[in-house]
Design an enzyme around this catalytic site. Structure first.
Site, PDB file in Angstrom:
ATOM      1  N   GLN A 101    -103.685  73.299 -70.933  1.00 54.57           N
ATOM      2  CA  GLN A 101    -102.464  73.010 -70.183  1.00 54.57           C
ATOM      3  C   GLN A 101    -102.056  74.238 -69.370  1.00 54.57           C
ATOM      4  OE1 GLN A 101     -99.583  70.636 -72.979  1.00 54.57           O
ATOM      5  NE2 GLN A 101    -100.870  71.943 -74.209  1.00 54.57           N
ATOM      6  N   HIS A 119    -102.936  70.846 -65.883  1.00 56.05           N
ATOM      7  CA  HIS A 119    -101.703  71.027 -65.097  1.00 56.05           C
ATOM      8  C   HIS A 119    -101.913  71.790 -63.796  1.00 56.05           C
ATOM      9  CE1 HIS A 119     -99.183  70.398 -69.025  1.00 56.05           C
ATOM     10  NE2 HIS A 119     -99.735  69.298 -68.581  1.00 56.05           N
ATOM     11  N   THR A 189    -100.109  75.311 -78.698  1.00 55.29           N
ATOM     12  CA  THR A 189     -99.277  74.399 -77.911  1.00 55.29           C
ATOM     13  C   THR A 189     -98.227  73.774 -78.816  1.00 55.29           C
ATOM     14  OG1 THR A 189     -99.209  72.390 -76.556  1.00 55.29           O
ATOM     15  CG2 THR A 189    -101.067  72.578 -78.068  1.00 55.29           C
ATOM     16  N   SER A 190     -96.997  73.667 -78.293  1.00 57.95           N
ATOM     17  CA  SER A 190     -95.887  73.181 -79.121  1.00 57.95           C
ATOM     18  C   SER A 190     -95.985  71.685 -79.387  1.00 57.95           C
ATOM     19  CB  SER A 190     -94.551  73.499 -78.438  1.00 57.95           C
ATOM     20  OG  SER A 190     -94.535  72.950 -77.142  1.00 57.95           O
TER      21      SER A 190
HETATM   22  N1  APR Z   1    -101.020  82.198 -81.281  1.00 61.62           N
HETATM   23  C1  APR Z   1    -100.849  80.878 -81.578  1.00 61.62           C
HETATM   24  N2  APR Z   1     -99.757  80.184 -81.212  1.00 61.62           N
HETATM   25  C2  APR Z   1     -98.802  80.835 -80.525  1.00 61.62           C
HETATM   26  C3  APR Z   1     -98.907  82.206 -80.186  1.00 61.62           C
HETATM   27  C4  APR Z   1    -100.082  82.884 -80.590  1.00 61.62           C
HETATM   28  N3  APR Z   1    -100.276  84.180 -80.324  1.00 61.62           N
HETATM   29  N4  APR Z   1     -97.800  82.555 -79.492  1.00 61.62           N
HETATM   30  C5  APR Z   1     -97.044  81.468 -79.408  1.00 61.62           C
HETATM   31  N5  APR Z   1     -97.639  80.416 -80.024  1.00 61.62           N
HETATM   32  C6  APR Z   1     -97.189  79.026 -80.117  1.00 61.62           C
HETATM   33  C7  APR Z   1     -95.695  78.822 -80.164  1.00 61.62           C
HETATM   34  O1  APR Z   1     -95.252  78.855 -81.504  1.00 61.62           O
HETATM   35  C8  APR Z   1     -95.541  77.427 -79.541  1.00 61.62           C
HETATM   36  O2  APR Z   1     -95.652  76.412 -80.525  1.00 61.62           O
HETATM   37  O3  APR Z   1     -97.606  78.395 -78.917  1.00 61.62           O
HETATM   38  C9  APR Z   1     -96.730  77.315 -78.590  1.00 61.62           C
HETATM   39  C10 APR Z   1     -96.368  77.410 -77.124  1.00 61.62           C
HETATM   40  O4  APR Z   1     -95.607  76.288 -76.796  1.00 61.62           O
HETATM   41  P1  APR Z   1     -95.017  76.060 -75.315  1.00 61.62           P
HETATM   42  O5  APR Z   1     -94.348  77.300 -74.825  1.00 61.62           O
HETATM   43  O6  APR Z   1     -94.215  74.815 -75.360  1.00 61.62           O
HETATM   44  O7  APR Z   1     -96.323  75.873 -74.409  1.00 61.62           O
HETATM   45  P2  APR Z   1     -97.195  74.561 -74.129  1.00 61.62           P
HETATM   46  O8  APR Z   1     -97.268  73.715 -75.356  1.00 61.62           O
HETATM   47  O9  APR Z   1     -98.457  75.028 -73.521  1.00 61.62           O
HETATM   48  O10 APR Z   1     -96.326  73.824 -73.051  1.00 61.62           O
HETATM   49  C11 APR Z   1     -96.851  72.640 -72.475  1.00 61.62           C
HETATM   50  O11 APR Z   1     -95.089  72.533 -70.873  1.00 61.62           O
HETATM   51  O12 APR Z   1     -93.657  73.632 -69.396  1.00 61.62           O
HETATM   52  C12 APR Z   1     -94.809  72.880 -69.515  1.00 61.62           C
HETATM   53  O13 APR Z   1     -96.544  72.740 -67.984  1.00 61.62           O
HETATM   54  C13 APR Z   1     -96.018  73.591 -68.964  1.00 61.62           C
HETATM   55  O14 APR Z   1     -98.292  73.521 -69.722  1.00 61.62           O
HETATM   56  C14 APR Z   1     -96.944  73.687 -70.146  1.00 61.62           C
HETATM   57  C15 APR Z   1     -96.485  72.544 -71.025  1.00 61.62           C
END
Ligand code: APR
Length: 247
Positions: A101, A119, A189-190
């Site tokens: 993503q 994305h 990813t969350s």
């Molecule tokens: N290792 C593993 N997990 C991690 C780390 C790490 N070092 N650092 C952070 N995280 C986790 C966080 O706990 C969280 O659950 O990664 C996740 C990041 O979540 P988001 O910020 O929501 O990112 P993502 O899931 O990629 O978002 C999806 O949302 O805004 C849109 O288009 C954007 O592609 C993005 C999409």
């Protein structure tokens, strides 16, 4: 956690076809801010407020300022051990698909090849009128919003925004890769943004083994075979190369 790491190592070792989904978390150890969480916010805007066609239509300048800031952060970022471990894993397996993503291009820089960028990519811009697509690596972009070299209309980031549709063909490729894999891994990813948020559930419906690596719990955590609560940049090298140890 050590048991889970050993188990994950075995599962990865046994699998011939692996599909991986990554999110912002895998790049956080490269200094790229995640989206959800106080550190990820830019001027107190949530991504859902800025990454939309409506926000861009109403105020292209502010949306471009956010992207200009993100590009300036990402220009300095380098792949971390997690990105490199995945590119190494690709070389070891019969088939390996990396669904991301992320729009930062760090998987490519680490040497991964078979990537589906769900994305889009932060270094591409496209015309809002004639759809002219250009690579653009300027940081900062001298004039915001940038203008199209062909028709002079304003350009936008070539990113799939909230409220926009990811091409069906791309989603089909992701689902196919999950269906044909022995093992599906979900990293950093969350699990809150569709359609990727559903991929873990799709994998379980097809009885795939699923390993999650995340600092926090996600909506799918309880369903997956293994959930490793750790930094991906620390744990992934252990899963691909048994010689390393966690610091
Ligand atoms: N290792 C593993 N997990 C991690 C780390 C790490 N070092 N650092 C952070 N995280 C986790 C966080 O706990 C969280 O659950 O990664 C996740 C990041 O979540 P988001 O910020 O929501 O990112 P993502 O899931 O990629 O978002 C999806 O949302 O805004 C849109 O288009 C954007 O592609 C993005 C999409």
């Amino acid at each position: 956690m050590e048991n889970d790491i050993n188990k994950a190592y075995e599962l990865i070792n046994e699998a011939s076809i692996i599909t991986v989904l990554t999110g912002a978390g895998i790049s956080s150890e490269s200094g790229v801010p995640i989206f959800r969480g106080s550190e990820g916010l830019w001027n107190n805007y949530r991504p859902e407020e800025l990454a939309t066609p409506k926000a861009f239509f109403e105020n292209p300048g502010i949306v471009w300022e956010w992207y200009d800031w993100r590009r300036s952060v990402m220009k300095k970022a380098e792949p971390n051990h997690g990105h490199y471990a995945l590119s190494e894993l690709e070389r070891q397996k019969d088939k390996f698909t990396l669904i991301t993503q992320n729009v930062d291009g760090l998987h490519q820089l680490a040497g991964s090849d078979n990537i589906i960028e769900m994305h889009g990519n932060l270094w591409e811009i496209r015309c809002t009128k004639c759809n002219n697509l250009e690579k653009n690596y300027q940081v900062p972009i001298p004039e915001l919003p940038p203008k199209c070299s062909k028709c002079s209309e304003i350009m936008r980031p070539n990113i799939v925004w909230f409220g926009e549709i990811i091409p069906m063909q791309k989603i089909d490729r992701c689902i196919f890769a999950i269906e044909e894999s022995d093992l599906f891994m979900i990293i950093g990813t969350s699990g809150l943004v569709e359609p990727a948020a559903s991929f873990g559930f799709v994998a379980k419906e097809h009885n795939k083994t699923v390993i999650e690596i995340n600092l926090d719990e996600t909506p799918g955590t309880g369903l997956y075979d293994l959930s490793i609560k750790a930094k991906s940049g620390e744990v992934l090298p252990l899963l691909v190369d048994s010689g390393n140890t966690l610091n």
